[in-house]
Design a protein around this motif. Structure first.
Motif, PDB file in Angstrom:
ATOM      1  N   CYS A  46      12.103 -10.531  22.585  1.00  0.00           N
ATOM      2  CA  CYS A  46      12.897 -11.748  22.498  1.00  0.00           C
ATOM      3  C   CYS A  46      12.020 -12.983  22.601  1.00  0.00           C
ATOM      4  O   CYS A  46      12.363 -14.041  22.095  1.00  0.00           O
ATOM      5  N   GLY A  47      10.880 -12.832  23.255  1.00  0.00           N
ATOM      6  CA  GLY A  47       9.964 -13.957  23.327  1.00  0.00           C
ATOM      7  C   GLY A  47      10.318 -14.936  24.421  1.00  0.00           C
ATOM      8  O   GLY A  47      11.155 -14.664  25.279  1.00  0.00           O
ATOM      9  N   LYS A  48       9.675 -16.113  24.345  1.00  0.00           N
ATOM     10  CA  LYS A  48       9.786 -17.068  25.443  1.00  0.00           C
ATOM     11  C   LYS A  48      11.124 -17.796  25.439  1.00  0.00           C
ATOM     12  O   LYS A  48      11.659 -18.158  26.464  1.00  0.00           O
ATOM     13  N   THR A  49      11.678 -18.012  24.247  1.00  0.00           N
ATOM     14  CA  THR A  49      12.941 -18.754  24.182  1.00  0.00           C
ATOM     15  C   THR A  49      14.075 -17.762  23.965  1.00  0.00           C
ATOM     16  O   THR A  49      14.617 -17.638  22.890  1.00  0.00           O
ATOM     17  N   CYS A  50      14.418 -17.038  25.014  1.00  0.00           N
ATOM     18  CA  CYS A  50      15.370 -15.955  24.857  1.00  0.00           C
ATOM     19  C   CYS A  50      16.728 -16.349  25.429  1.00  0.00           C
ATOM     20  O   CYS A  50      16.847 -16.646  26.608  1.00  0.00           O
TER      21      CYS A  50
ATOM     22  N   SER B 257      -1.342  -3.303  21.347  1.00  0.00           N
ATOM     23  CA  SER B 257      -1.058  -2.941  22.733  1.00  0.00           C
ATOM     24  C   SER B 257      -1.328  -4.078  23.706  1.00  0.00           C
ATOM     25  O   SER B 257      -0.876  -4.018  24.850  1.00  0.00           O
ATOM     26  N   MET B 258      -2.062  -5.118  23.254  1.00  0.00           N
ATOM     27  CA  MET B 258      -2.331  -6.231  24.184  1.00  0.00           C
ATOM     28  C   MET B 258      -1.054  -6.822  24.788  1.00  0.00           C
ATOM     29  O   MET B 258      -0.945  -6.922  26.010  1.00  0.00           O
ATOM     30  N   PRO B 259      -0.064  -7.203  23.964  1.00  0.00           N
ATOM     31  CA  PRO B 259       1.146  -7.770  24.580  1.00  0.00           C
ATOM     32  C   PRO B 259       1.869  -6.782  25.487  1.00  0.00           C
ATOM     33  O   PRO B 259       2.434  -7.173  26.518  1.00  0.00           O
ATOM     34  N   VAL B 260       1.831  -5.487  25.093  1.00  0.00           N
ATOM     35  CA  VAL B 260       2.521  -4.478  25.908  1.00  0.00           C
ATOM     36  C   VAL B 260       1.854  -4.354  27.272  1.00  0.00           C
ATOM     37  O   VAL B 260       2.526  -4.353  28.310  1.00  0.00           O
ATOM     38  N   VAL B 261       0.511  -4.283  27.250  1.00  0.00           N
ATOM     39  CA  VAL B 261      -0.201  -4.138  28.523  1.00  0.00           C
ATOM     40  C   VAL B 261       0.008  -5.375  29.391  1.00  0.00           C
ATOM     41  O   VAL B 261       0.219  -5.275  30.602  1.00  0.00           O
ATOM     42  N   VAL B 262      -0.027  -6.552  28.747  1.00  0.00           N
ATOM     43  CA  VAL B 262       0.202  -7.780  29.506  1.00  0.00           C
ATOM     44  C   VAL B 262       1.601  -7.769  30.129  1.00  0.00           C
ATOM     45  O   VAL B 262       1.795  -8.141  31.285  1.00  0.00           O
ATOM     46  N   SER B 263       2.582  -7.271  29.361  1.00  0.00           N
ATOM     47  CA  SER B 263       3.962  -7.294  29.867  1.00  0.00           C
ATOM     48  C   SER B 263       4.162  -6.335  31.032  1.00  0.00           C
ATOM     49  O   SER B 263       5.161  -6.407  31.733  1.00  0.00           O
ATOM     50  N   LEU B 264       3.211  -5.397  31.226  1.00  0.00           N
ATOM     51  CA  LEU B 264       3.305  -4.513  32.382  1.00  0.00           C
ATOM     52  C   LEU B 264       3.117  -5.301  33.672  1.00  0.00           C
ATOM     53  O   LEU B 264       3.653  -4.952  34.718  1.00  0.00           O
ATOM     54  N   PHE B 265       2.329  -6.381  33.583  1.00  0.00           N
ATOM     55  CA  PHE B 265       1.988  -7.138  34.786  1.00  0.00           C
ATOM     56  C   PHE B 265       2.915  -8.327  35.001  1.00  0.00           C
ATOM     57  O   PHE B 265       3.317  -8.620  36.101  1.00  0.00           O
TER      58      PHE B 265
ATOM     59  N   ASP C 136       7.157 -15.664  31.826  1.00  0.00           N
ATOM     60  CA  ASP C 136       6.239 -16.449  32.654  1.00  0.00           C
ATOM     61  C   ASP C 136       4.935 -16.697  31.917  1.00  0.00           C
ATOM     62  O   ASP C 136       4.609 -16.033  30.938  1.00  0.00           O
ATOM     63  N   GLU C 137       4.189 -17.647  32.427  1.00  0.00           N
ATOM     64  CA  GLU C 137       2.850 -17.917  31.919  1.00  0.00           C
ATOM     65  C   GLU C 137       1.950 -16.753  32.335  1.00  0.00           C
ATOM     66  O   GLU C 137       2.041 -16.267  33.464  1.00  0.00           O
ATOM     67  N   THR C 138       1.095 -16.268  31.397  1.00  0.00           N
ATOM     68  CA  THR C 138       0.229 -15.138  31.736  1.00  0.00           C
ATOM     69  C   THR C 138      -1.028 -15.635  32.424  1.00  0.00           C
ATOM     70  O   THR C 138      -1.737 -16.470  31.869  1.00  0.00           O
ATOM     71  N   PRO C 139      -1.309 -15.159  33.652  1.00  0.00           N
ATOM     72  CA  PRO C 139      -2.549 -15.576  34.306  1.00  0.00           C
ATOM     73  C   PRO C 139      -3.769 -15.014  33.558  1.00  0.00           C
ATOM     74  O   PRO C 139      -3.652 -13.994  32.862  1.00  0.00           O
ATOM     75  N   VAL C 140      -4.908 -15.685  33.722  1.00  0.00           N
ATOM     76  CA  VAL C 140      -6.101 -15.293  32.968  1.00  0.00           C
ATOM     77  C   VAL C 140      -6.543 -13.880  33.340  1.00  0.00           C
ATOM     78  O   VAL C 140      -6.890 -13.075  32.475  1.00  0.00           O
ATOM     79  N   TYR C 141      -6.476 -13.562  34.649  1.00  0.00           N
ATOM     80  CA  TYR C 141      -7.017 -12.261  35.052  1.00  0.00           C
ATOM     81  C   TYR C 141      -6.230 -11.109  34.438  1.00  0.00           C
ATOM     82  O   TYR C 141      -6.771 -10.046  34.158  1.00  0.00           O
ATOM     83  N   VAL C 142      -4.919 -11.332  34.181  1.00  0.00           N
ATOM     84  CA  VAL C 142      -4.125 -10.286  33.539  1.00  0.00           C
ATOM     85  C   VAL C 142      -4.626 -10.036  32.121  1.00  0.00           C
ATOM     86  O   VAL C 142      -4.786  -8.893  31.681  1.00  0.00           O
ATOM     87  N   ARG C 143      -4.924 -11.115  31.401  1.00  0.00           N
ATOM     88  CA  ARG C 143      -5.464 -10.975  30.052  1.00  0.00           C
ATOM     89  C   ARG C 143      -6.799 -10.241  30.080  1.00  0.00           C
ATOM     90  O   ARG C 143      -7.079  -9.401  29.228  1.00  0.00           O
TER      91      ARG C 143
END
Lengths: 326, 330
Positions: free
Chosen positions: A39-43, B168-176, B181-188
């Motif tokens: 859905c992304g950021k604007t969900c 898989s980058m967005p998927v792995v990031v979404s695990l954390f 929310d804003e993604t912190p640098v260390y998660v990336r």
């Protein structure tokens, strides 16, 4: 030979099925709520509920996977967007188009890019490599070897923008690369893809120069080459008829890997030049968190890679008689 | 290459027979290889630059986070391109200013090298460790373990790597973190390291499997077994010292590949994002029409520095291989 190919095909199919499981789990099983990711950021809650329904997220993961597999083999018609004939990867969340037809739309560009670049880099790479081996130790050899060292360390994301800036934006010698279908206008097809071909093949050609050179030199030291020279065959004949054929095996191996990875989408090249091929589609679908599309691109690319591997194995038999016998 | 293969006569300089360990022999051979030594210095320079980036930036007086387009608008024209020629190179900004936001290019490059090299080094360490554990286990234990690990390697090699990374980058990031929310640098950073590690260890694992498979049949292993050494000790004391060569050679080939892969991910926008400086992200800035249409000076700094780094590292890799194994001709 037939039995060997059959076994390879079966093995590849097993790997493909496993890959489907892993990719499906990665995209739909691992995130806490894939709908949220999609859905992304604007969900809005409305959109979220819509995705939940179309995803069938109320069902368990194995159930979802089973439905997905059924769709791949037999097609599905439980989508709000309409029927989805086999192989059904579902509908894209962003464009609401069938994933399979989107893939097929983007494929011609990727194939054109890959085949055109392959012709260029095989021609240039093998040519310079063989010339370097023929003139081993001379200035030509040394300059080709050094040049290929530097060129193979180039990256498309540097060379591509540089070529664009110099040839298109600063001097206006060429138009911006764009894709026209070959059947519609062959001239526009050729001129539009020229810069991407050259850039893509520059990076690959260097690798083939080194490969062809070392493989030729290795072949020229073989005993059957010495025998052929000793019984009076000319250097040229031995070089092109005997050594050349023997040096093909490692080249075909690398070619198979390169070609398959390009056919699965030359991601950075397509992205750099803004060419909407399979690789570009992958980046787009990540940007829009379009999971069905992403799954489709990935499985398609994996299938292409496996297919290319089988073709390469079959090619060995044509090049090397020893493979045919065993 | 195995310890026992090295005859003392293999040392060309040893007129008086001097006992030298294989490591010393390798070092001697390496020191004589001028290309190798020079490229080693270049590579070392890059790592030093990365390590000392904050210090250098402090001495130099700028930092990579200052948005000069806001702080010093007189340096830029209305489009955001530096007014002075050659990308705004001056005594104050040695490598000029970045078109757009106006970051200082010199410190941005330093920090970019620091972050890219740090991530790639972590990936290399993780893949080497995994390759050692799984490769040696498969080769030495054999049987069912070998079968299982080999099939896993076959399977992972069939995955299209670059596609898998970006997917898989967005998927792995979404695990954390939640996607909202804003993604912190260390998660990336963690995500970048883990996806590259996941598909990076197989080549080394396969090589180590082959090497330890061959070692298992050697007499000195058998002797260790007969004298009652447990498998753990045999692997640690007998096998591992003999697989150092392929590990070192492979690692020098792997690291530059990880650097370019990581830069590619950042170039595509799925790696580190602004304002975190990154080598690859500088390329994506250089590929904007703002840069390509106006002043292209900016793109040479990340481009040329990366070419130098990769060429030096590849040459170093060749020299390390030659030093370890003088029999293979180039």
């Amino acid at each position: 030979m037939l039995r060997f190919l059959l076994r390879r095909t079966l093995g590849s199919l097993v790997i493909l099925v496993l890959l489907t499981v892993v990719a499906f789990l990665l995209f739909f099983g691992m995130p806490r709520d894939p709908a949220l990711l999609m859905c992304g950021k604007t969900c809005t809650p409305d959109a979220l509920a819509n995705i939940h329904r179309t995803l069938g997220i109320d069902k368990s993961i194995p159930e979802q996977f089973w439905i997905f597999l059924q769709g791949l083999v037999a097609g599905r018609d439980d989508f709000a967007q309409g029927p989805c004939p086999a192989p059904c990867f579902g509908y894209s969340y962003h464009t609401n188009e069938q994933v399979w037809s989107t893939l097929m739309d983007r494929l011609p560009l990727t194939v054109s890019l890959a085949l055109g670049a392959t012709v260029v880099f095989l021609f240039v790479g093998l040519g310079t490599g063989m010339l370097a081996a023929w003139r081993r130790g001379t200035l030509i050899d040394k300059s080709f070897t050094a040049g290929s060292m530097v060129l193979s360390s180039m990256q498309i994301y540097f060379l591509g923008p540089l070529a664009l800036a110099v040839l298109v934006y600063q001097t206006h010698l060429f138009d911006e690369p764009r894709y026209t279908e070959l059947t519609k206008d062959p001239v526009a097809w050729f001129t539009g893809l020229m810069i991407p071909w050259v850039v893509l093949s520059t990076i690959f050609a260097a690798q083939y120069t080194r490969m062809a050179r070392s493989s030729m030199i290795e072949q020229l030291q073989e005993e059957h080459i010495r025998t052929a020279r000793a019984k009076g065959m000319s250097r040229r004949y031995v070089f092109f008829r005997y050594a050349w054929r023997g040096s093909l095996i490692p080249i075909v191996t690398i070619l198979g890997i390169d070609l398959s990875s390009m056919l699965g989408g030359a991601i950075i090249t397509e992205y750099t030049f803004g060419l909407p091929g399979l690789g570009h589609l992958a980046v787009e679908s990540v940007q829009f968190s379009d999971l069905p599309l992403l799954l489709g691109v990935m499985l398609f690319a994996a299938a292409v890679i496996l297919l290319c591997n089988i073709v390469v194995d079959a090619c060995y038999a044509f090049i090397d008689p020893r493979v045919r016998l065993s | 290459m195995v310890d026992g293969d090295q005859e003392p006569a293999a040392a060309p300089e040893a007129k008086v027979p001097v006992g030298r360990s294989p490591g010393q022999l390798m070092w001697l051979r390496f020191k004589r290889d001028r290309t190798g030594v020079i490229s080693a210095y270049v590579v070392l320079l890059f790592f030093l630059v990365g390590l000392l980036a904050p210090l250098i930036a402090k001495l130099y007086g700028n930092n990579p986070y200052t948005v000069y387009a806001d702080e010093r608008p007189e340096l830029f024209d209305s489009a955001g391109v530096p007014v002075q020629p050659n990308g705004g190179i001056s005594g104050e900004f040695w490598f000029g200013l970045e078109p757009g936001n106006g970051y200082d290019v010199f410190t941005k490059l330093l920090y970019g090298i620091r972050n890219s090299l740090g991530i790639s080094l972590a990936v290399t360490l993780a893949t080497v460790l995994t390759g050692i554990v799984l490769g040696v286990a498969a080769g030495y234990l054999g049987g069912r373990t070998d079968f299982l690990i080999s099939r896993v390697i076959d399977f992972l090699l069939a995955i299209p790597a670059q596609l898998f990374f970006i997917a898989s980058m967005p998927v792995v990031v979404s695990l954390f973190v939640s996607p909202r929310d804003e993604t912190p640098v260390y998660v990336r950073v963690v995500a970048l390291i883990s996806v590259q590690w996941f598909l990076g260890w197989m080549s080394l694992g396969r090589i180590l499997r082959g090497t330890s498979l061959a070692l298992r049949e050697r007499e000195f292993i058998e002797a260790a077994k007969v004298s009652g050494a447990p498998p753990g000790r045999i692997i640690r004391k007998e096998i591992l010292p003999n697989v150092v060569t392929p590990i070192l050679v492979q690692a020098t080939y792997m690291l530059p590949n990880f650097v370019t892969a990581e830069a590619g991910l950042s170039f595509l926008g799925v790696g580190l994002v602004e304002p975190t400086p990154d080598w690859g992200q500088m390329f994506s800035k250089a590929a904007t029409e703002l840069v390509m249409q106006n002043d292209i000076t900016y793109m040479f700094f990340p481009g040329v520095s990366m070419i130098i780094f990769i060429v030096a590292f590849n040459l170093l890799g060749d020299s390390v291989r030659d030093a370890f194994d003088p029999k293979t001709a180039r």
